[in-house]
Design a protein around this motif. Sequence first.
Motif, short mmCIF file in Angstrom:
data_model
loop_
_atom_site.label_atom_id
_atom_site.label_comp_id
_atom_site.label_asym_id
_atom_site.label_seq_id
_atom_site.Cartn_x
_atom_site.Cartn_y
_atom_site.Cartn_z
N LEU A 236 2.45 -9.30 -1.31
CA LEU A 236 1.13 -8.93 -1.80
C LEU A 236 1.06 -9.01 -3.31
O LEU A 236 0.15 -9.63 -3.89
N THR A 237 2.02 -8.38 -3.99
CA THR A 237 1.99 -8.33 -5.45
C THR A 237 2.27 -9.68 -6.09
O THR A 237 1.86 -9.93 -7.23
N ILE B 223 12.94 -3.69 -12.61
CA ILE B 223 13.05 -5.03 -13.17
C ILE B 223 11.83 -5.87 -12.77
O ILE B 223 11.27 -6.62 -13.57
N TYR B 224 11.40 -5.72 -11.51
CA TYR B 224 10.22 -6.43 -11.02
C TYR B 224 8.96 -6.00 -11.77
O TYR B 224 8.13 -6.83 -12.16
N VAL B 225 8.83 -4.70 -11.99
CA VAL B 225 7.67 -4.19 -12.73
C VAL B 225 7.64 -4.77 -14.15
O VAL B 225 6.60 -5.25 -14.63
N LEU B 226 8.80 -4.75 -14.81
CA LEU B 226 8.88 -5.25 -16.18
C LEU B 226 8.53 -6.74 -16.25
O LEU B 226 7.73 -7.16 -17.09
N GLY B 227 9.14 -7.52 -15.36
CA GLY B 227 8.90 -8.96 -15.38
C GLY B 227 7.44 -9.32 -15.15
O GLY B 227 6.87 -10.17 -15.85
N THR B 228 6.80 -8.65 -14.17
CA THR B 228 5.40 -8.95 -13.88
C THR B 228 4.49 -8.46 -14.99
O THR B 228 3.52 -9.14 -15.36
N ALA B 229 4.76 -7.27 -15.54
CA ALA B 229 3.93 -6.73 -16.61
C ALA B 229 3.95 -7.63 -17.84
O ALA B 229 2.93 -7.79 -18.53
N LEU B 230 5.10 -8.23 -18.12
CA LEU B 230 5.18 -9.12 -19.29
C LEU B 230 4.31 -10.37 -19.12
O LEU B 230 3.85 -10.95 -20.10
N ILE B 231 4.09 -10.77 -17.86
CA ILE B 231 3.25 -11.94 -17.61
C ILE B 231 1.81 -11.67 -18.05
O ILE B 231 1.08 -12.58 -18.44
N ILE B 232 1.39 -10.38 -17.99
CA ILE B 232 0.02 -10.03 -18.40
C ILE B 232 -0.23 -10.48 -19.84
O ILE B 232 -1.29 -11.02 -20.16
N HIS B 233 0.78 -10.28 -20.67
CA HIS B 233 0.61 -10.64 -22.09
C HIS B 233 0.88 -12.12 -22.34
O HIS B 233 0.09 -12.80 -23.00
N PHE B 234 2.00 -12.61 -21.76
CA PHE B 234 2.40 -13.97 -22.11
C PHE B 234 1.74 -15.03 -21.22
O PHE B 234 1.33 -16.08 -21.71
N ALA C 172 -12.00 -19.44 -19.57
CA ALA C 172 -12.38 -18.85 -18.29
C ALA C 172 -11.15 -18.61 -17.42
O ALA C 172 -11.00 -17.55 -16.79
N TYR C 173 -10.25 -19.59 -17.38
CA TYR C 173 -9.00 -19.44 -16.63
C TYR C 173 -8.20 -18.25 -17.15
O TYR C 173 -7.62 -17.49 -16.39
N GLY C 174 -8.15 -18.10 -18.47
CA GLY C 174 -7.36 -17.02 -19.06
C GLY C 174 -7.86 -15.65 -18.64
O GLY C 174 -7.07 -14.75 -18.34
N VAL C 175 -9.19 -15.46 -18.61
CA VAL C 175 -9.76 -14.17 -18.19
C VAL C 175 -9.39 -13.87 -16.75
O VAL C 175 -8.96 -12.75 -16.42
N VAL C 176 -9.53 -14.87 -15.88
CA VAL C 176 -9.27 -14.67 -14.45
C VAL C 176 -7.79 -14.40 -14.20
O VAL C 176 -7.43 -13.49 -13.45
N MET C 177 -6.91 -15.18 -14.82
CA MET C 177 -5.47 -15.00 -14.59
C MET C 177 -4.99 -13.64 -15.07
O MET C 177 -4.15 -13.00 -14.44
N ARG C 178 -5.51 -13.18 -16.19
CA ARG C 178 -5.11 -11.86 -16.71
C ARG C 178 -5.47 -10.76 -15.71
O ARG C 178 -4.66 -9.86 -15.45
N LEU C 179 -6.64 -10.84 -15.13
CA LEU C 179 -7.05 -9.85 -14.12
C LEU C 179 -6.13 -9.90 -12.90
O LEU C 179 -5.75 -8.86 -12.35
N MET C 180 -5.78 -11.10 -12.47
CA MET C 180 -4.91 -11.25 -11.31
C MET C 180 -3.56 -10.59 -11.53
O MET C 180 -3.05 -9.87 -10.67
N VAL C 181 -2.96 -10.85 -12.67
CA VAL C 181 -1.63 -10.30 -12.95
C VAL C 181 -1.68 -8.78 -13.10
O VAL C 181 -0.77 -8.07 -12.66
N VAL D 28 -3.70 -6.73 -11.53
CA VAL D 28 -3.79 -6.18 -10.17
C VAL D 28 -2.42 -6.23 -9.50
O VAL D 28 -1.98 -5.25 -8.88
N GLY D 29 -1.71 -7.35 -9.61
CA GLY D 29 -0.40 -7.47 -8.99
C GLY D 29 0.59 -6.45 -9.53
O GLY D 29 1.31 -5.79 -8.78
N ALA D 30 0.63 -6.30 -10.86
CA ALA D 30 1.57 -5.36 -11.48
C ALA D 30 1.27 -3.92 -11.11
O ALA D 30 2.18 -3.10 -10.91
#
Length: 611
Positions: free
Chosen positions: A386-387, A448-459, A565-574, A576-578
């Motif tokens: 899911l995440t 470790i999973y939380v950290l890795g996914t959360a970093l994707i929000i920024h990068f 537009a892609y950037g806004v959508v992808m940020r929201l997706m990550v 939610v997953g995190a």
Amino acid sequence: MASPPGVFLTGAVRHGKARRRRQNPAHEVHVGADAKSEPDNSSTHAQGVKRVEAITAVWSKKALWSTFVLLWLVSFVAAMLGSVEGALSPYITSSFDEHGLLAVISIAARIIGGVVTLSIGKIIDIRGRMEGFVGALLLITVGMVMKATCQNVETYAAAQVFYWVGNVALGFIIEVFVADITSLRNRMIIFTINSTPNLCTTFAGPVIAELFYYRANFRWAFAAFLIILLVFSAPVVGVLWFHERKAKKLGLIRPKSGRSRLESAKFYIIDFDGKFAPPWERAGAPASLVMQVAVRCQDANVTPVLGAILITAGFTLITLPFSLVSSATHSWESASIIVMIVMGVVSLVAFLVWEKYFAPVQFFPFELLKNRTVLGAAMTYFFVFLTTFVWDAYYGSYLQVVNGLSISISNYVLNAYSLTSYFTGPFIALFIRYNGHVKWPAMAAIPIYVLGTALIIHFRVPGPTWVLVGFSTGMLTTMSQLALMASVGHQNVAVAIAIYGLFGAVGSSIGYAIAGGIWTNILPSKLAEFLPDYAKDQAASIYGDITLQMAEPIGNPIRDAVIEAYGVVMRLMVIVGASLIPLLIAAVLIWKNINVKKLESGEKRARGNVF
């Protein structure tokens, strides 16, 4: 598209009411005590298990290791086909101007695949592993032929269902067979080795897909790899058939029933679980024709089919509206959307009521979920998928449109975290073999999973974050799958893997539903907002075709608007997953603290020549 390893699944159904009344409801099964805890293998439902146990009793070490090699080759070709198919999917949907339906197609395919393989699990427990293997190849063949010849997105969607069900079934049967021929302590070593082809296909698959796309077409890609898969699968069927014949000659497998083909068809469709004596026969009293028909309908084992239909319809109807709502006339107020959601909820409620009160042979093995480790391991797999798929569903398109990567390079990046999982998998398995513990290493992987996914929000770009995500998901999936199998006997391994895979399929489908909902509801409006005035009338066509999204070079106002537009959508997706990852803590905490080294005693002796 990238996915955590170990996606495969199967299933079986609980036996009839009469049999359940004879069982101790508090009984708990443990590996290492198979002979004490499992049902009598003379049962019809144990024939598939009995066949594979007979095979392992008559084959040599050479045959055992040859089978491992053959299964690895089949896994290699299947992974290559999956890699090529995943790389081409955005372009196939775009060829029909329906790029936005990428998640919708995956939702239906994954739910149906997760549910149908429960039935496949029962079939291989009754008929045998070889028959299930051949059946899975047949489904893949149908799906690939349909994909190679499709002329519209509807045919492609149907083809994806056939392919995905067959692909999941093939991988599941390989996993069940590996479980049949390995001891608990060594099992994950072979499981993870069978995943190592992905180390190659991650790089080779996208390049091959790109070559087919530019120099031929996607149709030839599917046709070519279908032929290759069938060629490499034939020796596995040959090995199983040869040793099954050998076991029959030695009298280790029950002879044929003597029924005609018509009688056998009737038995497997209607009397799947054996014939139950009607109440009036047990009491010695006559009964009306109506009562006989009513009881016969209740006792007939076609009831699992109804359960399968209800659960499939329920999950599909609930998840699809999230991706379809943007195309509905009145959005969430649309009658079609409301009806789909209501009917989905009604279908799931009807499934639970039917299974609990009316079905003498239940489709879903609820009894196993009373074991807290089975439930916790399945929920762990559910939340991992899911995440992940909340942000992974459209990430390949994101990399190509936003970062300007080619088909091959974007898929290298897309599969980077899976690559880490596959690379570290054998080392994790060796750790399990010598340490034996599974619960606390899984718990340590969650931060470790939380950290890795959360970093994707920024990068939102690959790097060390991908290594963190890949390593942690590899730990979680490997540990949870072994914890699940360690909590049941050999007789129930197929059922347990089925439950595990079904939870993963539903988790990925919900992840796709959330991703599709965010994508289809937000991206069109953001495109219309960000596109320059002279291009706003192109928003709908740009949204539906990835090639149009990349038609202009980076730096052009239209391309930059698409990127924004892609950037806004992808940020929201990550995000939610995190935010959902901490739920994994509760899922892992309910596991028992199992040490597989202590559970292995006597297992190899009871099951023949296994590794």
